[in-house]
Design a protein around this motif. Structure first.
Motif, mmCIF file in Angstrom:
data_model
loop_
_atom_site.group_PDB
_atom_site.id
_atom_site.type_symbol
_atom_site.label_atom_id
_atom_site.label_comp_id
_atom_site.label_asym_id
_atom_site.label_seq_id
_atom_site.Cartn_x
_atom_site.Cartn_y
_atom_site.Cartn_z
ATOM 1 N N ARG A 27 0.844 -1.192 0.000
ATOM 2 C CA ARG A 27 0.000 0.000 0.000
ATOM 3 C C ARG A 27 0.875 1.235 0.000
ATOM 4 O O ARG A 27 1.872 1.312 0.706
ATOM 5 N N SER A 28 0.476 2.193 -0.780
ATOM 6 C CA SER A 28 1.246 3.413 -0.936
ATOM 7 C C SER A 28 0.621 4.535 -0.129
ATOM 8 O O SER A 28 -0.593 4.604 0.030
ATOM 9 N N SER A 29 1.445 5.428 0.399
ATOM 10 C CA SER A 29 0.909 6.641 1.008
ATOM 11 C C SER A 29 0.769 7.675 -0.100
ATOM 12 O O SER A 29 1.201 7.466 -1.216
ATOM 13 N N GLY A 30 0.178 8.798 0.198
ATOM 14 C CA GLY A 30 0.075 9.853 -0.797
ATOM 15 C C GLY A 30 -1.249 9.847 -1.530
ATOM 16 O O GLY A 30 -2.246 9.337 -1.023
ATOM 17 N N VAL A 36 -6.613 4.656 -2.027
ATOM 18 C CA VAL A 36 -5.258 4.509 -1.496
ATOM 19 C C VAL A 36 -5.197 3.430 -0.416
ATOM 20 O O VAL A 36 -4.161 2.803 -0.210
ATOM 21 N N ASN A 37 -6.297 3.184 0.270
ATOM 22 C CA ASN A 37 -6.303 2.193 1.338
ATOM 23 C C ASN A 37 -6.552 0.772 0.840
ATOM 24 O O ASN A 37 -6.494 -0.166 1.619
ATOM 25 N N THR A 38 -6.873 0.620 -0.424
ATOM 26 C CA THR A 38 -7.224 -0.710 -0.921
ATOM 27 C C THR A 38 -6.310 -1.225 -2.024
ATOM 28 O O THR A 38 -6.284 -2.424 -2.275
ATOM 29 N N THR A 39 -5.585 -0.336 -2.699
ATOM 30 C CA THR A 39 -4.760 -0.799 -3.825
ATOM 31 C C THR A 39 -3.295 -0.875 -3.433
ATOM 32 O O THR A 39 -2.779 -0.006 -2.726
ATOM 33 N N ASP A 40 -2.635 -1.917 -3.890
ATOM 34 C CA ASP A 40 -1.204 -2.090 -3.643
ATOM 35 C C ASP A 40 -0.439 -1.435 -4.799
ATOM 36 O O ASP A 40 0.035 -2.116 -5.703
ATOM 37 N N SER A 41 -0.312 -0.115 -4.750
ATOM 38 C CA SER A 41 0.302 0.585 -5.880
ATOM 39 C C SER A 41 1.787 0.875 -5.670
ATOM 40 O O SER A 41 2.492 1.201 -6.614
ATOM 41 N N ARG A 42 2.301 0.744 -4.453
ATOM 42 C CA ARG A 42 3.729 0.968 -4.208
ATOM 43 C C ARG A 42 4.508 -0.236 -4.715
ATOM 44 O O ARG A 42 4.118 -1.381 -4.505
ATOM 45 N N VAL A 43 5.632 0.026 -5.379
ATOM 46 C CA VAL A 43 6.437 -1.041 -5.978
ATOM 47 C C VAL A 43 7.840 -1.013 -5.384
ATOM 48 O O VAL A 43 8.460 0.050 -5.290
ATOM 49 N N GLU A 44 8.332 -2.168 -4.971
ATOM 50 C CA GLU A 44 9.728 -2.343 -4.577
ATOM 51 C C GLU A 44 10.354 -3.290 -5.583
ATOM 52 O O GLU A 44 9.967 -4.455 -5.666
ATOM 53 N N LEU A 45 11.306 -2.784 -6.335
ATOM 54 C CA LEU A 45 11.975 -3.564 -7.367
ATOM 55 C C LEU A 45 13.364 -3.932 -6.858
ATOM 56 O O LEU A 45 14.139 -3.048 -6.486
ATOM 57 N N ALA A 79 12.407 1.692 -4.659
ATOM 58 C CA ALA A 79 10.983 1.819 -4.325
ATOM 59 C C ALA A 79 10.390 2.970 -5.118
ATOM 60 O O ALA A 79 11.030 4.002 -5.315
ATOM 61 N N ALA A 80 9.160 2.785 -5.591
ATOM 62 C CA ALA A 80 8.451 3.840 -6.315
ATOM 63 C C ALA A 80 7.012 3.879 -5.834
ATOM 64 O O ALA A 80 6.320 2.863 -5.834
ATOM 65 N N SER A 81 6.583 5.057 -5.406
ATOM 66 C CA SER A 81 5.198 5.196 -4.957
ATOM 67 C C SER A 81 4.636 6.566 -5.314
ATOM 68 O O SER A 81 3.678 7.013 -4.711
ATOM 69 N N GLU A 82 5.251 7.233 -6.283
ATOM 70 C CA GLU A 82 4.817 8.598 -6.590
ATOM 71 C C GLU A 82 3.570 8.672 -7.466
ATOM 72 O O GLU A 82 2.954 9.718 -7.563
ATOM 73 N N HIS A 83 3.209 7.556 -8.104
ATOM 74 C CA HIS A 83 2.021 7.550 -8.970
ATOM 75 C C HIS A 83 0.866 6.810 -8.290
ATOM 76 O O HIS A 83 1.077 5.997 -7.408
ATOM 77 N N ARG A 84 -0.332 7.080 -8.755
ATOM 78 C CA ARG A 84 -1.501 6.404 -8.192
ATOM 79 C C ARG A 84 -1.658 5.000 -8.742
ATOM 80 O O ARG A 84 -2.178 4.118 -8.082
ATOM 81 N N ALA A 85 -1.190 4.791 -9.972
ATOM 82 C CA ALA A 85 -1.370 3.494 -10.628
ATOM 83 C C ALA A 85 -0.140 2.605 -10.413
ATOM 84 O O ALA A 85 0.999 3.063 -10.496
#
Length: 145
Positions: A27-30, A36-45, A79-85
């Motif tokens: 889950r991503s903040s921002g 934002v509370n339901t989608t796992d949009s944060r990515v750790e590569l 880590a990338a979490s700056e986008h909503r998608a």
């Protein structure tokens, strides 16, 4: 831009197969509103620099040395979490990974050859010092009044 699931071309000599990359989602903040509370949009590569067979043997020590502060057990994680998608964050993480690896893989700059000032430069410097001294000497007044 690279698409998730495809190989990453860092340099002509270094291409990372998609199978060597590990992605984790959370889950991503921002921004994102209610979603934002339901989608796992944060990515750790993650990419294992220490044991990857796709890194040429002569390049590996340079990468390990330059990325030493960013590696955890030989693994580089972005880590990338700056986008909503999630897809946009996956692309951003891959682009950032390529940029970091490209910078670390760049050859060292050529060694600096020490130079000395030319005779003309020395003479100009001394002449300017003499001129400044004359100007300051001319400002001194006599205090015999």
């Amino acid at each position: 831009m690279t698409t998730p699931g495809s190989d990453l071309a860092v340099t002509r000599r270094l291409v990372i197969p998609a199978g060597e990359l590990r992605e984790r989602f959370s889950r991503s903040s921002g921004p994102g509103g209610q979603g934002v509370n339901t989608t796992d949009s944060r990515v750790e590569l993650s990419f294992d620099v220490a044991t990857s067979p796709s890194i040429p043997d002569d390049l590996r020590p340079r990468l390990l040395a330059r990325l030493a502060s960013r590696l955890t057990g030989g693994v580089l994680t972005i880590a990338a979490s700056e986008h909503r998608a999630q897809l946009a964050n996956r692309e951003a993480a891959r682009a950032r990974l390529v940029a970091v690896l490209r910078d670390a893989a760049a050859p060292p700059p050529p060694k600096r050859r020490p130079t000395k000032p030319t005779r003309g430069a020395k003479e100009r410097r001394l002449a300017e010092k003499k001129r400044r001294g004359d100007v300051k000497r001319g400002r001194r007044g006599s205090y015999d009044d």
